[in-house]
Scaffold this active site. Structure first.
Site, PDB file in Angstrom:
ATOM      1  N   ALA A   1       0.856  -1.187   0.000  1.00 42.25           N
ATOM      2  CA  ALA A   1       0.000   0.000   0.000  1.00 42.25           C
ATOM      3  C   ALA A   1       0.888   1.232   0.000  1.00 42.25           C
ATOM      4  CB  ALA A   1      -0.874  -0.007   1.249  1.00 42.25           C
TER       5      ALA A   1
ATOM      6  N   GLU B   1       3.738  -5.521   7.399  1.00 37.21           N
ATOM      7  CA  GLU B   1       2.899  -4.478   7.993  1.00 37.21           C
ATOM      8  C   GLU B   1       3.182  -4.239   9.474  1.00 37.21           C
ATOM      9  OE1 GLU B   1       1.893  -6.772   5.902  1.00 37.21           O
ATOM     10  OE2 GLU B   1       0.453  -5.968   4.459  1.00 37.21           O
TER      11      GLU B   1
END
Ligand code: 3HC
Ligand code: NAI
Length: 716
Positions: A63, A131
């Site tokens: 992302a 993440e």
């Protein structure tokens, strides 16, 4: 069609190429472009299968982290269908979709690849769910699809640990279906041809690796235990384990909902904000105002180190590890043998722990050439001096280096305290001189303070900044002052810890408070580890130069006078057993009590909150002075120094970021309280006072620096 995703065809194979340099992050337009492309090819009867590939240096690195700040609790309102919905749509495509991976498929990148029906990769590719390193968990199905492909154990390891794995390992665990040697696109197209016409294999439908409750229970329990130890105080890794567990208990869509909930909780946490600050901070410190990306660099193909002691030996290893041959000079054979034996022992330990192979150790050793003379130094591109800390000796060595090193070679000193300009004055080329302050153990610690002298050239700075990265270090440029940034701030930090003991806190209470705050180690235990005698000897030598008008700590000198130097004598603030386990020390108790009595210091009970405030705000206050003096370029530079060199917890973002999160008004008020109670050492730094009064943050200060630098660049 989005500009960020290009559509082309090779016969009956449709090709989607993501082009969002530098790392093909999933910025707005990229997921939408992928979906549009898939839909276009679904409608095109001539297309039988689809390949998704990254343009440039990598597949999709995840992302777009810069976008996270724009997401509100209600989701990303600016965008159409959510990313999860897009990936579901890709997964539901009627024609096989093959992800072709080179570089890295990380986070949302791997999630995109797992929503495709097959994955092929070049041997050098890496895949991962990093993440948690940003304080979040995979948010687009990673915790649900990865266990279906790789099994629970591996999925937990990857989602909670965050480290990437190689393409080879990914193949072993079923994350990747084939390794492509040679041209990736050609290999992916021919793989897609094999799959054309067959029904797509959807990851969501795979259940055979999801295990049973009995088999999974111990895996989750062990993962939680390990996480609490290894990633102390971090919220995201435990949330990631929860989310993977949901994959084993809930149908796919419900599992995705659970993942989403946990993702959002993490995303809006202070930990995530701090870790994202750290991610960009580590990259920001490489940007030096006034030194552009095009600044010429000096190729460093071969190096030399003077001094094979604690630091010199470690520094030689750092170069050898990075593939750079290094000469290592000592004064006599015995010292050289000792230095080499330590290097060998360190490497052998790494081999024993499986970090690298015997062959790799032999290759590294072969890159280190021991010597007692300057023969061969004339060919070297850079030299790092790491002899005893003494100005006369350093100047003598730099005078010698000036004679033997070729023109254009970098002359670096590892000094931790001395004036780099005075060292440079011993040469005829001060522009080539720089401080390269490695931290101990040099082969382990990531921090490298680069000390800019008055004359240090831009080329030398630019070279050392990029060399830091090659050496696996985070280079941070600092100005020339006593202790530079890190050690200068460490002085008040350790001083306050000692004052608190004098005022009545126990040694354990001080260290525990800081440990619970998140520091890798308490300040007093750190003193024992480094050796209390180092500072004591300096104080004895320069005693008369000490400022006698301000309060000075009493206890460490007394501990040293009685031979309690810390871990090296098995006794300091603590006593140590044969396994170096710290135990309460009655000797320290006696010495502390006597010092309190002699100085007539009033005893009081001190809360752990006060302990943390006194010690951490002393860092912040000194950090503000350092910023104001221009010794550090930005507050974030100080943060990166403290995270990589001093065990400050990354999830608090560094001392300056932490102060921002507390609020500078509140920090400044406490500093003023401390000034009233403890005197002049606590006078607030003018910058701290000003920012507090203006309701600003250190991050605002950094923004101003960046704007100033951009304006200066535009003018030049
Ligand atoms: N978003 C935004 N910018 C990113 C980015 C990302 N995911 N990854 C890298 N960048 C930027 C960097 O800030 C840097 O910008 P700069 O040049 O202005 O400083 C530039 O891209 C190049 O990055 P590096 O200097 O780090 O390049 P390297 O070649 O050394 O490393 C990399 C490449 C291994 C991809 C490394 O950049 C990296 O690890 N990136 C982060 C990967 C990541 O954490 N992905 C997960 C994101 S969260 C997510 O996907 C959530 C999902 O589950 C929904
Ligand atoms: P050390 O005492 O372990 O090693 C110094 C070595 O230099 C000795 O082996 C000595 O024989 C050698 N030496 C002395 N004169 C020499 C000469 N003329 N030619 C070649 N070799 C010579 O010292 P240490 O700890 O490695 O420190 C070296 C430098 O690094 C100092 O400037 C110190 O301030 C700095 N430093 C030390 C850190 C630490 O934690 N030890 C951390 C960061 C910097």
């Amino acid at each position: 069609m989005s500009d960020l995703v290009q559509v082309s065809k090779d016969g009956e194979i449709g090709i989607l190429t993501v082009n969002n340099p530098p790392v093909n992050a999933l910025s707005p337009g990229v997921p939408e472009g992928i979906l549009e492309g898939v839909e276009q090819f679904e409608k095109d009867d001539s297309v039988k299968a689809i390949v998704l590939i990254g343009g440039g240096r990598t597949f999709i690195a995840g992302a777009d982290i810069r976008e996270f700040g724009k997401i509100t609790a209600g989701g990303d309102q600016r965008r159409g269908p959510g990313f999860n919905a897009i990936l579901n749509r890709v997964e539901n495509a009627s024609k096989p979709v093959v992800a072709a991976i080179h570089g890295t498929a990380l986070g949302g990148g791997l999630e995109t690849a797992m929503a495709c029906h097959y994955r092929v990769a070049v041997p050098s590719a890496q895949v991962g769910q990093p993440e948690v390193k940003l304080g979040i968990i995979p948010g687009a199905g990673g915790t649900q699809r990865l266990p279906r492909l790789a099994g629970i154990q591996k999925a937990v390891e990857m989602c909670a640990g965050g480290d990437p794995i190689s393409a080879g390992e990914a193949l072993k665990y079923g994350i990747v279906d084939k390794i492509i040697e040679g041209d990736l696109l050609a290999g992916a197209v021919s793989f897609a041809r094999e799959k054309a016409g067959s029904p797509p294999r959807r990851t969501r439908d795979l259940t055979d690796k999801l295990g049973t409750a009995e088999a999974n229970g111990p895996i989750f329990a062990a993962a939680c235990d390990a996480t609490k130890k290894r990633q102390r105080n971090l919220v995201a890794p435990l949330a990631a384990i929860d989310a993977v567990e949901a994959a084993t208990q809930l149908p796919f869509d419900k599992g995705i909902e659970r993942e989403r909930e946990l993702f959002q909780q993490c995303l809006f946490s202070d930990q995530s904000k701090a870790l994202i600050h750290v991610f960009f901070g580590e990259r920001e410190v490489a940007k030096i105002p006034g030194i552009s990306k095009d600044t010429a660099q000096i190729p460093v193909g071969q190096a030399a180190v003077v001094g094979a002691g604690t630091m010199g030996g470690g520094i030689a290893m750092v170069f050898a590890n990075a593939g750079i041959p290094v000469l290592l000079k000592e004064t006599d054979q015995a010292a050289l043998d000792r230095g080499l034996a330590t290097i060998k022992k360190n490497y052998a330990n790494s081999v024993a722990k499986g970090r690298f192979t015997q062959q790799q150790m032999d290759e590294r050793m072969a890159r280190i050439t021991p010597t007692l003379t300057y023969d061969g130094f004339g060919d070297r591109d850079m030299v790092i001096e790491a002899v005893f800390e003494g100005m006369a000796l350093k100047k003598q060595i730099f005078g010698e280096l000036d004679k033997v090193m070729k023109p254009g070679a970098i002359l670096a000193s590892n000094t931790s305290t001395l004036n780099i300009d005075e060292i440079a004055s011993a040469t005829t080329r001060p522009e080539m001189v720089i401080g390269t302050h490695f931290f101990s153990p040099a082969n382990v610690m990531r921090l490298l303070e680069l000390v800019r002298g008055k004359a240090t050239s831009k080329e030398v700075i630019a070279t050392c900044m990029s060399l830091s990265k090659k050496l696996g270090k985070v280079g941070v440029l600092v100005g020339n002052c006593r202790g530079f940034v890190g050690n200068r701030m460490f002085h008040p930090y350790r001083r306050e810890a000692q004052f608190l003991v004098e005022e009545g806190a126990s040694v354990e209470a001080v260290d525990q408070a800081l440990y619970h705050f998140g520091m890798a180690m308490g300040p007093l235990a750190t003193g024992d580890l480094a050796g209390l005698d180092v500072g004591w000897r300096i104080r004895k030598e320069f005693g008369d130069a000490r400022n006698t008008t301000v309060r000075q700590p009493l206890i460490e000198d007394r501990l040293c006078e009685e031979g309690h130097y810390g871990q090296k004598t098995k006794s300091g603030w603590y006593k140590y057993d044969e396994n170096r386990k710290p135990l309460h020390s009655e000797d320290a108790d006696r010495i502390i009590a006597q010092a309190r009595k002699d100085a007539n210091i009033q005893q009081r009970s001190i809360s752990s909150d006060e302990i943390v405030e006194r010690i951490i705000y002393s860092l912040v206050n000194e950090g503000a002075r350092i910023l104001e003096e221009g010794i550090a370029l930005r507050a974030v530079d100080i943060d990166i120094i403290y995270l990589n060199g001093y065990g400050f917890p990354a999830y608090r973002g560094g001392p300056m970021w932490y102060a921002d999160t507390v609020g500078l008004k509140k920090v400044c008020e406490r500093v003023l309280d401390f000034e009233k109670q403890h005197g002049a050492t606590w006078a607030p730094a003018p910058l701290l006072k000003r920012l507090a009064e203006e309701g600003k943050t250190f991050a605002d200060f950094d923004k101003q620096v960046a704007q100033g630098a951009a304006a200066a660049e535009a003018r030049s």
